[in-house]
Design an enzyme around this catalytic site. Structure first.
Site, PDB file in Angstrom:
ATOM      1  CG  HIS A  20      26.235  29.144  18.522  1.00 52.77           C
ATOM      2  ND1 HIS A  20      26.755  27.656  18.324  1.00 52.77           N
ATOM      3  CD2 HIS A  20      26.011  30.408  18.034  1.00 52.77           C
ATOM      4  CE1 HIS A  20      28.194  28.258  17.526  1.00 52.77           C
ATOM      5  NE2 HIS A  20      27.713  29.553  17.147  1.00 52.77           N
ATOM      6  CG  HIS A  40      27.904  40.210  36.515  1.00 45.98           C
ATOM      7  ND1 HIS A  40      28.232  41.516  37.788  1.00 45.98           N
ATOM      8  CD2 HIS A  40      26.735  40.039  35.856  1.00 45.98           C
ATOM      9  CE1 HIS A  40      27.213  42.208  36.636  1.00 45.98           C
ATOM     10  NE2 HIS A  40      27.066  41.306  36.044  1.00 45.98           N
TER      11      HIS A  40
HETATM   12  C1  LIG Z   1      39.407  45.169  35.386  1.00 47.22           C
HETATM   13  C2  LIG Z   1      39.545  45.470  36.881  1.00 47.22           C
HETATM   14  C3  LIG Z   1      38.620  44.078  37.716  1.00 47.22           C
HETATM   15  C4  LIG Z   1      40.542  45.635  37.673  1.00 47.22           C
HETATM   16  O1  LIG Z   1      40.704  46.418  38.548  1.00 47.22           O
HETATM   17  P1  LIG Z   1      41.658  46.309  39.859  1.00 47.22           P
HETATM   18  O2  LIG Z   1      41.670  44.670  40.833  1.00 47.22           O
HETATM   19  O3  LIG Z   1      41.056  46.942  40.960  1.00 47.22           O
HETATM   20  O4  LIG Z   1      43.029  47.193  39.469  1.00 47.22           O
HETATM   21  P2  LIG Z   1      43.120  48.514  38.416  1.00 47.22           P
HETATM   22  O5  LIG Z   1      42.377  49.437  38.783  1.00 47.22           O
HETATM   23  O6  LIG Z   1      44.153  48.421  40.136  1.00 47.22           O
HETATM   24  O7  LIG Z   1      44.291  48.244  37.532  1.00 47.22           O
HETATM   25  C5  LIG Z   1      45.296  47.414  37.685  1.00 47.22           C
HETATM   26  C6  LIG Z   1      46.352  47.749  36.011  1.00 47.22           C
HETATM   27  O8  LIG Z   1      44.744  46.756  35.582  1.00 47.22           O
HETATM   28  C7  LIG Z   1      44.723  48.402  33.807  1.00 47.22           C
HETATM   29  N1  LIG Z   1      43.055  48.052  34.007  1.00 47.22           N
HETATM   30  C8  LIG Z   1      42.281  47.939  34.843  1.00 47.22           C
HETATM   31  N2  LIG Z   1      40.884  47.199  33.823  1.00 47.22           N
HETATM   32  C9  LIG Z   1      41.900  47.552  32.939  1.00 47.22           C
HETATM   33  C10 LIG Z   1      40.570  47.427  31.990  1.00 47.22           C
HETATM   34  N3  LIG Z   1      39.139  46.733  31.658  1.00 47.22           N
HETATM   35  N4  LIG Z   1      41.006  47.584  30.586  1.00 47.22           N
HETATM   36  C11 LIG Z   1      42.310  48.000  30.096  1.00 47.22           C
HETATM   37  N5  LIG Z   1      42.803  47.650  31.111  1.00 47.22           N
HETATM   38  C12 LIG Z   1      42.994  47.910  32.656  1.00 47.22           C
HETATM   39  C13 LIG Z   1      44.391  49.235  34.918  1.00 47.22           C
HETATM   40  O9  LIG Z   1      45.429  50.412  34.113  1.00 47.22           O
HETATM   41  C14 LIG Z   1      45.911  48.797  35.801  1.00 47.22           C
HETATM   42  O10 LIG Z   1      47.530  49.108  34.741  1.00 47.22           O
HETATM   43  P3  LIG Z   1      48.806  49.364  35.337  1.00 47.22           P
HETATM   44  O11 LIG Z   1      48.869  48.150  36.640  1.00 47.22           O
HETATM   45  O12 LIG Z   1      50.105  48.984  33.953  1.00 47.22           O
HETATM   46  O13 LIG Z   1      48.504  51.048  36.226  1.00 47.22           O
HETATM   47  C15 LIG Z   1      38.418  46.605  36.082  1.00 47.22           C
HETATM   48  O14 LIG Z   1      39.811  47.172  35.748  1.00 47.22           O
HETATM   49  C16 LIG Z   1      37.302  45.892  35.616  1.00 47.22           C
HETATM   50  O15 LIG Z   1      37.398  46.549  34.437  1.00 47.22           O
HETATM   51  N6  LIG Z   1      36.480  45.760  36.043  1.00 47.22           N
HETATM   52  C17 LIG Z   1      34.739  45.684  35.176  1.00 47.22           C
HETATM   53  C18 LIG Z   1      33.704  46.384  35.949  1.00 47.22           C
HETATM   54  C19 LIG Z   1      32.914  45.493  35.541  1.00 47.22           C
HETATM   55  O16 LIG Z   1      32.190  45.974  33.681  1.00 47.22           O
HETATM   56  N7  LIG Z   1      31.430  45.940  35.756  1.00 47.22           N
HETATM   57  C20 LIG Z   1      30.019  45.355  35.818  1.00 47.22           C
HETATM   58  C21 LIG Z   1      29.150  46.163  36.745  1.00 47.22           C
HETATM   59  S1  LIG Z   1      27.348  45.768  35.596  1.00 47.22           S
END
Ligand SMILES: CC(C)(COP(=O)(O)OP(=O)(O)OC[C@H]1O[C@@H](n2cnc3c(N)ncnc32)[C@H](O)[C@@H]1OP(=O)(O)O)[C@@H](O)C(=O)NCCC(=O)NCCS
Length: 214
Positions: free
Chosen positions: A136, A145
């Site tokens: 709410h 998104h």
């Molecule tokens: C947050 C996110 C965008 C980061 O992606 P990125 O920019 O490529 O980042 P990286 O994979 O290089 O990770 C960077 C750091 O964040 C950490 N990290 C990334 N995603 C994380 C998450 N979801 N939770 C906790 N830590 C995370 C990595 O371990 C890394 O840590 P480090 O620097 O200590 O090694 C991605 O991991 C994510 O969670 N995307 C969500 C996607 C989603 O839900 N999509 C839905 C589609 S329908």
């Protein structure tokens, strides 16, 4: 309702299923710049994105839907076409529970098993993905998104272009800034600044740059 879908990637497959499940809507066009010319297949028109302009002139009853998961690319296509908002369809899967006291803008999609509760305001070209919860009084601006299984508890604000990752939770009253990204599984207990990426439980800002979201 006759609908032309713009975008032919993974997100558009799910959007197509929503349209089929709605029962009262029919796909008449599939547009994407991977098609260099217009052609018909099984009574559906295929063609490049700019064919939407000709379709809108020749068939004014056709509505459009930009089915592109990337928030920035979705916005670019909407700006490029420059259509008035009434040209866009709003898609709501029949299994979604949407309060009569909520509002959902044009070009937005509400996926299966979503809950949108009372006085939630959702802007245009928003994706409320599978099984997510918008509680709410939450306010979701254009091109946002909300990913699968994410939960926005009451009175949350998500600014333009931001993405809340899969299974993330935002506690009441918090704000996600413009074009910010909340990582999958995060729990947001503080406001998240614009253009930043926050991850973890509790969520902390990890990356201070625009990711664009997927
Ligand atoms: C947050 C996110 C965008 C980061 O992606 P990125 O920019 O490529 O980042 P990286 O994979 O290089 O990770 C960077 C750091 O964040 C950490 N990290 C990334 N995603 C994380 C998450 N979801 N939770 C906790 N830590 C995370 C990595 O371990 C890394 O840590 P480090 O620097 O200590 O090694 C991605 O991991 C994510 O969670 N995307 C969500 C996607 C989603 O839900 N999509 C839905 C589609 S329908």
């Amino acid at each position: 309702m006759k609908i032309a879908i713009i975008g032919q990637g993974g997100h558009s497959k799910v959007v197509r299923d929503v349209i089929k499940a709605m029962g009262d809507a029919e796909i008449v066009g599939c547009l994407d710049d991977k098609f260099s010319a217009e052609f018909f297949h099984e009574q559906i028109m295929y063609g490049p994105v700019d064919s939407a302009i000709r379709i809108s002139e020749d068939f004014p009853e056709v509505k459009f839907f930009v089915a592109v998961g990337n928030n920035r690319v979705r916005k670019q296509i909407v700006e490029r076409l420059g259509f008035p908002e009434e040209f866009y369809a709003t898609l709501i899967h029949p299994t979604a529970q949407v309060s009569a006291d909520s509002m959902i803008g044009p070009g937005s999609v509400v996926m299966p098993c979503v809950v949108v509760n009372s006085d939630a305001l959702l802007g245009a070209h928003v994706i409320i993905n599978t099984c997510s919860v918008v509680e709410h009084d939450s306010k979701i601006e254009d091109f946002v998104h909300i990913s699968p299984n994410a939960t926005l508890t009451g009175n949350v604000t998500v600014r333009e272009g931001a993405q809340v990752g899969a299974s993330a939770t935002v506690i009441p009253g918090r704000e996600i800034g413009e074009w910010a990204m909340v990582g999958a599984g995060a729990t947001v207990i503080h406001n998240i600044p614009a253009n930043s990426t926050a991850v973890g439980v509790p969520a902390i800002v990890k990356i201070r740059e625009v990711t664009g979201g997927v």
